[in-house]
Scaffold this motif. Structure first.
Motif, PDB file in Angstrom:
ATOM      1  N   THR A   1      20.384 -45.246  21.572  1.00  0.00           N
ATOM      2  CA  THR A   1      19.869 -45.569  20.239  1.00  0.00           C
ATOM      3  C   THR A   1      20.977 -45.907  19.253  1.00  0.00           C
ATOM      4  OG1 THR A   1      19.807 -43.185  19.717  1.00  0.00           O
ATOM      5  CG2 THR A   1      17.780 -44.190  20.541  1.00  0.00           C
ATOM      6  N   LEU A   2      22.096 -45.207  19.309  1.00  0.00           N
ATOM      7  CA  LEU A   2      23.177 -45.476  18.357  1.00  0.00           C
ATOM      8  C   LEU A   2      23.819 -46.840  18.601  1.00  0.00           C
ATOM      9  CD1 LEU A   2      24.782 -41.920  18.257  1.00  0.00           C
ATOM     10  CD2 LEU A   2      23.575 -43.054  16.380  1.00  0.00           C
ATOM     11  N   LEU A   3      24.021 -47.185  19.861  1.00  0.00           N
ATOM     12  CA  LEU A   3      24.612 -48.496  20.156  1.00  0.00           C
ATOM     13  C   LEU A   3      23.666 -49.633  19.764  1.00  0.00           C
ATOM     14  CD1 LEU A   3      26.325 -47.775  23.592  1.00  0.00           C
ATOM     15  CD2 LEU A   3      27.453 -48.209  21.402  1.00  0.00           C
TER      16      LEU A   3
ATOM     17  N   LEU B   1      14.048 -47.015  17.667  1.00  0.00           N
ATOM     18  CA  LEU B   1      15.374 -46.432  17.839  1.00  0.00           C
ATOM     19  C   LEU B   1      15.538 -45.138  17.059  1.00  0.00           C
ATOM     20  CD1 LEU B   1      17.541 -49.691  17.644  1.00  0.00           C
ATOM     21  CD2 LEU B   1      16.797 -48.448  19.686  1.00  0.00           C
ATOM     22  N   ASP B   2      14.969 -45.085  15.853  1.00  0.00           N
ATOM     23  CA  ASP B   2      15.119 -43.891  15.026  1.00  0.00           C
ATOM     24  C   ASP B   2      14.395 -42.696  15.645  1.00  0.00           C
ATOM     25  OD1 ASP B   2      16.459 -43.085  12.633  1.00  0.00           O
ATOM     26  OD2 ASP B   2      14.507 -42.773  11.693  1.00  0.00           O
ATOM     27  N   SER B   3      13.245 -42.942  16.258  1.00  0.00           N
ATOM     28  CA  SER B   3      12.524 -41.840  16.893  1.00  0.00           C
ATOM     29  C   SER B   3      13.334 -41.250  18.036  1.00  0.00           C
ATOM     30  CB  SER B   3      11.155 -42.306  17.395  1.00  0.00           C
ATOM     31  OG  SER B   3      11.283 -43.228  18.458  1.00  0.00           O
ATOM     32  N   GLY B   4      13.999 -42.115  18.811  1.00  0.00           N
ATOM     33  CA  GLY B   4      14.831 -41.627  19.896  1.00  0.00           C
ATOM     34  C   GLY B   4      16.054 -40.886  19.406  1.00  0.00           C
ATOM     35  N   GLN B   5      16.707 -41.435  18.372  1.00  0.00           N
ATOM     36  CA  GLN B   5      17.889 -40.754  17.845  1.00  0.00           C
ATOM     37  C   GLN B   5      17.522 -39.391  17.270  1.00  0.00           C
ATOM     38  OE1 GLN B   5      20.143 -42.811  14.790  1.00  0.00           O
ATOM     39  NE2 GLN B   5      21.087 -40.880  14.187  1.00  0.00           N
ATOM     40  N   ASN B   6      16.425 -39.331  16.525  1.00  0.00           N
ATOM     41  CA  ASN B   6      16.010 -38.054  15.955  1.00  0.00           C
ATOM     42  C   ASN B   6      15.675 -37.033  17.040  1.00  0.00           C
ATOM     43  OD1 ASN B   6      16.330 -38.853  13.302  1.00  0.00           O
ATOM     44  ND2 ASN B   6      14.233 -39.573  13.086  1.00  0.00           N
TER      45      ASN B   6
ATOM     46  N   THR C   1      27.858 -47.941  12.923  1.00  0.00           N
ATOM     47  CA  THR C   1      27.180 -46.867  13.650  1.00  0.00           C
ATOM     48  C   THR C   1      27.838 -46.646  15.012  1.00  0.00           C
ATOM     49  OG1 THR C   1      25.116 -47.490  12.544  1.00  0.00           O
ATOM     50  CG2 THR C   1      24.919 -46.048  14.453  1.00  0.00           C
ATOM     51  N   PHE C   2      28.590 -47.625  15.474  1.00  0.00           N
ATOM     52  CA  PHE C   2      29.345 -47.477  16.728  1.00  0.00           C
ATOM     53  C   PHE C   2      30.266 -46.256  16.658  1.00  0.00           C
ATOM     54  CE2 PHE C   2      33.105 -48.367  19.364  1.00  0.00           C
ATOM     55  CZ  PHE C   2      32.491 -48.512  20.614  1.00  0.00           C
ATOM     56  N   VAL C   3      30.822 -45.970  15.487  1.00  0.00           N
ATOM     57  CA  VAL C   3      31.690 -44.794  15.318  1.00  0.00           C
ATOM     58  C   VAL C   3      30.900 -43.514  15.578  1.00  0.00           C
ATOM     59  CG1 VAL C   3      33.126 -43.513  13.670  1.00  0.00           C
ATOM     60  CG2 VAL C   3      33.150 -46.023  13.666  1.00  0.00           C
ATOM     61  N   VAL C   4      29.640 -43.491  15.159  1.00  0.00           N
ATOM     62  CA  VAL C   4      28.796 -42.314  15.382  1.00  0.00           C
ATOM     63  C   VAL C   4      28.552 -42.115  16.881  1.00  0.00           C
ATOM     64  CG1 VAL C   4      26.670 -41.153  14.712  1.00  0.00           C
ATOM     65  CG2 VAL C   4      27.704 -42.832  13.172  1.00  0.00           C
ATOM     66  N   TYR C   5      28.388 -43.230  17.600  1.00  0.00           N
ATOM     67  CA  TYR C   5      28.251 -43.127  19.057  1.00  0.00           C
ATOM     68  C   TYR C   5      29.488 -42.456  19.657  1.00  0.00           C
ATOM     69  CZ  TYR C   5      29.285 -44.674  23.780  1.00  0.00           C
ATOM     70  OH  TYR C   5      29.680 -44.693  25.088  1.00  0.00           O
ATOM     71  N   LEU C   6      30.685 -42.837  19.213  1.00  0.00           N
ATOM     72  CA  LEU C   6      31.904 -42.217  19.730  1.00  0.00           C
ATOM     73  C   LEU C   6      31.917 -40.721  19.448  1.00  0.00           C
ATOM     74  CD1 LEU C   6      34.563 -44.921  18.724  1.00  0.00           C
ATOM     75  CD2 LEU C   6      33.476 -44.583  20.963  1.00  0.00           C
ATOM     76  N   LEU C   7      31.431 -40.327  18.275  1.00  0.00           N
ATOM     77  CA  LEU C   7      31.383 -38.901  17.927  1.00  0.00           C
ATOM     78  C   LEU C   7      30.356 -38.155  18.774  1.00  0.00           C
ATOM     79  CD1 LEU C   7      31.657 -39.115  14.032  1.00  0.00           C
ATOM     80  CD2 LEU C   7      33.376 -38.215  15.612  1.00  0.00           C
ATOM     81  N   SER C   8      29.292 -38.839  19.200  1.00  0.00           N
ATOM     82  CA  SER C   8      28.274 -38.170  20.015  1.00  0.00           C
ATOM     83  C   SER C   8      28.848 -37.693  21.345  1.00  0.00           C
ATOM     84  CB  SER C   8      27.085 -39.109  20.265  1.00  0.00           C
ATOM     85  OG  SER C   8      27.405 -40.121  21.219  1.00  0.00           O
TER      86      SER C   8
END
Length: 418
Positions: free
Chosen positions: A272-274, A307-312, A381-388
């Motif tokens: 979802t983040l990507l 995507l938001d439902s999956g991320q949440n 948001t790619f940065v958030v994926y790296l943090l995940s």
């Protein structure tokens, strides 16, 4: 309780930017509105102090009852119909006041979820809960959008606000019937509990993850209404976009829930983040022709809802994994505070910057600078994926590649093979 909250927010919070625009608001004040949604979480400190005296259900119910008072002020402001900077600021304070009071009760929201769910079926439970929420979010905005019309005057918002008050009264009654587990004994005060929680590596990394995501989303998401309205999307159509996003969530929630239950949050968050980062680039192709613009908007909100439902779903499971019952209330709220800090920076900075670029005639490679801003910040948001990748249990969970190979997601129990 969750469904009633969604309906109430549709009548009140979801139309807040449109109401402020009808009063003559600028993008800066819309950005401040987003910022206040995060500043208000300071009230959870009060909630941490109160819950030991009230219990979880009474704290939730009491906050919902008191939050009606600012909405009465919004009704008066709407029916008064005065346009100008002062009404805009007053409406901003009333929206902020309502959410501040509600946040004191929201202190125990995730703790009550944890108390009432079985760990092995958490994804399935959250899918059922959110499908019911989104069903309400699908229908109610259609009614509200039809009622408001294309360019509503302030007075048109009075009755939706009044309907929100009635729904809030129902939520008070419902909250009193929710069971909550016993509170763990705490020797430290509210701030001490938060410090202890944030020292836990799992909570600390999730807090950084939340702060970064909320910074990016608050710097862009609150500006969508301004960009689309400037391009020619009417108020009625914009409210209906909320229904389309809810539809996207409804059709995908069960799928995401099964994926999280089977493989953990890793593959869900990565996917979802990507894709959200990639979706941001579509702002560069925002059309101007009326029909194509509305089709583009509908497809964007549908994709965002999915995507938001999956991320949440993945983020919620990650929170449950990171927070222990020994420091339950403070652990969840430490993560929420971190998200709020990012949201404050993103909301204020995003509102200020977008206010400048939306008035600019500067282009970049032929694209308006305002759309370049939306695309560029959301792509971050790619940065958030790296943090995940730093979240608790990441290395032990199934990767997206392996999940796809295994069947993403696996068939539900009792479902016949293909």
């Amino acid at each position: 309780m969750a469904v009633l909250g969604s309906v109430g927010d549709t009548f009140i919070a979801s139309v807040a930017p449109l109401f402020m625009l009808s009063l003559g608001s600028t993008p800066f004040y819309i950005g401040l509105l987003t910022t206040t949604e995060h500043v208000q979480k300071i009230a959870r400190i009060i909630g941490i102090r109160l819950v030991v005296h009230t219990g979880k259900a009474r704290l939730m119910a009491g906050s919902r009852a008191l939050a009606i008072l600012p909405v009465l002020g919004l009704c008066h402001l709407a029916w008064q119909g005065t346009i100008g900077t002062t009404p805009v600021v007053v409406s901003l304070l009333l929206f902020a006041g309502r959410e501040f009071i509600r946040q004191a009760g929201n202190t125990v929201w995730w703790a009550m979820i944890q108390d009432n769910t079985a760990g092995d079926a958490f994804g399935a439970f959250m899918a059922r809960l959110r499908i019911r929420q989104r069903a309400a979010s699908l229908v109610v905005p259609l009614i509200v959008g039809w009622y408001l019309g294309t360019s509503p005057s302030p007075g048109r918002f009075g009755w939706p606000f009044a309907a929100g008050i009635l729904v809030s009264l129902l939520s008070v009654w419902w909250a009193l019937g929710i069971k909550g587990g016993p509170l763990a004994e705490q020797e430290e005060g509210a701030f001490g509990q938060l410090r202890s929680a944030i020292r836990t590596p799992a909570v600390a990394w999730l807090s950084i993850f939340m702060a970064t995501y909320q910074l990016i989303y608050s710097a862009t998401g609150s500006m969508w209404v301004v960009a689309l309205r400037n391009q020619g999307v009417g108020a009625m159509a914009f409210v209906w976009m909320g229904s389309i996003a809810a539809l996207g969530q409804m059709i995908s929630l069960t799928w995401w829930g099964r994926l999280v239950d089977a493989y953990g949050p890793r593959s869900t968050l990565s996917t979802t983040l990507l894709l959200k980062a990639g979706l941001g680039l579509t702002w560069l192709f925002l059309p101007t022709e009326f029909t194509i613009l509305h089709v583009w908007s509908a497809l964007f909100y549908l994709a965002w809802g999915i995507l938001d439902s999956g991320q949440n779903m993945g983020r919620t499971q990650a929170m449950m994994d990171a927070v222990t019952e020994e420091n339950q209330v403070a652990g969840f709220n430490a993560i929420m505070y971190a998200g709020s800090l990012g949201g404050i920076v993103g909301g204020v900075g995003g509102g200020w910057v977008f206010g400048l670029v939306s008035e600019s005639t500067i282009t970049w490679s032929g694209y308006p600078i305002s759309l370049v801003y939306l695309a560029g910040i959301q792509a971050a948001t790619f940065v958030v994926y790296l943090l995940s990748r730093k979240l608790a249990g990441y290395t032990d969970q199934t990767s997206t590649r392996d999940a796809v190979r295994s069947g993403m997601p696996p068939k539900a129990e009792g479902e016949p093979p293909a």
